[in-house]
Write an enzyme that holds these catalytic residues in place. Sequence first.
Site, PDB file in Angstrom:
ATOM      1  N   LYS A 186       0.850  -1.201   0.000  1.00  0.00           N
ATOM      2  CA  LYS A 186       0.000   0.000   0.000  1.00  0.00           C
ATOM      3  C   LYS A 186       0.888   1.254   0.000  1.00  0.00           C
ATOM      4  CE  LYS A 186      -3.910  -1.978  -0.477  1.00  0.00           C
ATOM      5  NZ  LYS A 186      -4.734  -2.708   0.467  1.00  0.00           N
TER       6      LYS A 186
HETATM    7  C1  PLP Z   1      -5.824  -3.622   0.796  1.00  0.00           C
HETATM    8  C2  PLP Z   1      -7.255  -3.241   0.934  1.00  0.00           C
HETATM    9  C3  PLP Z   1      -7.979  -3.481   2.109  1.00  0.00           C
HETATM   10  C4  PLP Z   1      -7.439  -4.309   3.242  1.00  0.00           C
HETATM   11  O1  PLP Z   1      -6.287  -3.791   3.812  1.00  0.00           O
HETATM   12  P1  PLP Z   1      -5.476  -4.701   4.875  1.00  0.00           P
HETATM   13  O2  PLP Z   1      -4.589  -3.725   5.578  1.00  0.00           O
HETATM   14  O3  PLP Z   1      -4.721  -5.707   4.072  1.00  0.00           O
HETATM   15  O4  PLP Z   1      -6.470  -5.327   5.777  1.00  0.00           O
HETATM   16  C5  PLP Z   1      -9.258  -3.011   2.198  1.00  0.00           C
HETATM   17  N1  PLP Z   1      -9.834  -2.349   1.177  1.00  0.00           N
HETATM   18  C6  PLP Z   1      -9.183  -2.103   0.029  1.00  0.00           C
HETATM   19  C7  PLP Z   1      -9.876  -1.342  -1.046  1.00  0.00           C
HETATM   20  C8  PLP Z   1      -7.882  -2.563  -0.137  1.00  0.00           C
HETATM   21  O5  PLP Z   1      -7.250  -2.359  -1.309  1.00  0.00           O
END
Ligand code: PLP
Length: 383
Positions: A186
Amino acid sequence: MNDAPLPFALPDVGEDEVQAVATAIRSGWLSSGPEVKGFEGDFAQLCGEGVHAISVNSATAGLHLALEATGIRPGDEVLVPTWTFTATAEVVRYLGAEPILVDVDPQTLNIDLEAAEALVTPRTRAIMPVHFAGLPVSPSALRDFAGRHALKVVEDAAHALPAAAEGELVGSGVSDATVFSFYATKTITTGEGGMVVTRSAELAERVRIMRLHGISRDAFDRYRSTKPSWQYDVVAPGYKYNLTDPAAAMGRVQLPRARQMRDRRAEIARTYDEAFGGLDLQLPAPGDEDTLHAWHLYVLRLPAGQDRNLFIEDLAARGIGTSVHFIPLHLQPYWRDRAGLRPEQYPVASGEFERVVSLPAFSSMTDEQVERVITAVKGNRGQ
Ligand SMILES: *Cc1c(COP(=O)(O)O)cnc(C)c1O
């Protein structure tokens, strides 16, 4: 010149992060301690005056806690775009409520509030907008929609750090809660991690309590003077969702780099836009003048009727990793069968899904790697 295949995504983590994590480990605080407190303080400050920031071990955990704290109960309905990762919808089910999937805008691939309008029922309690790829849903349109239907708003900002629209930073507190992700790939990372931000002291307190076994700090602090230090009060069956200090220490190095990493991704996006402008490809929606696009993803669209999967295979053969964001939830067996959903109910998402492909656009990419992607895409288009 490196000919090894270019992966779709890599974290942008350097020696400063390694040092910070090592220092945290050597301090002896392996669970939640001073680094977690510091990270939350840094994050809250970035969001603005009066914002509370509560760290968690994933955005999924944060979305669960935020939704729980808004009072979502079994039988409630929550509006969720079909164009998202399953985490956004699964947390609604954790609470025994129903995610009501909504089609998306053909340009932005963000939730279509007109389509949402038609799905509001007396049981609708909340809406969970996803700022897809880092392009924010209009905060004024969102406020208007939620206000008219008396809905809670929990923003899935997993792609949106940093991002802003209409002069409002995502996370500055226009909604009940906003949740960020620090997953490995991310916009900033702690390996696994997330942050819930809110302007409501009450919601923040509930999230804090439920994050760690339903243990009430308030109750603990209030009686600390008269109770021994081992004593605490359990006020609810909470969860184990706390972030660790080594992870928070990494986050504290990443956070000040967030804008610079975003600017590099925006530069890559601009370079792609220029290179692909003359090809038979639809470029990603750029956002308005007053938008800060986080550019978490660079999503191209092929001409309708062309085989997206062949495009992906061809790029892989040219040494370029790609991905697809997202397989719409209404096409996933669990969500499809649970609500008896048909592709025709989501004409935009069903159609666009066939055309989308995400190119590598991570901040640690070199100019040479960006050129390799451009050469591969042009080669595929016969240029
Ligand atoms: C990556 C993601 C999540 C989940 O994030 P985590 O930290 O892995 O739990 C939720 N919503 C979207 C749109 C994502 O891309």
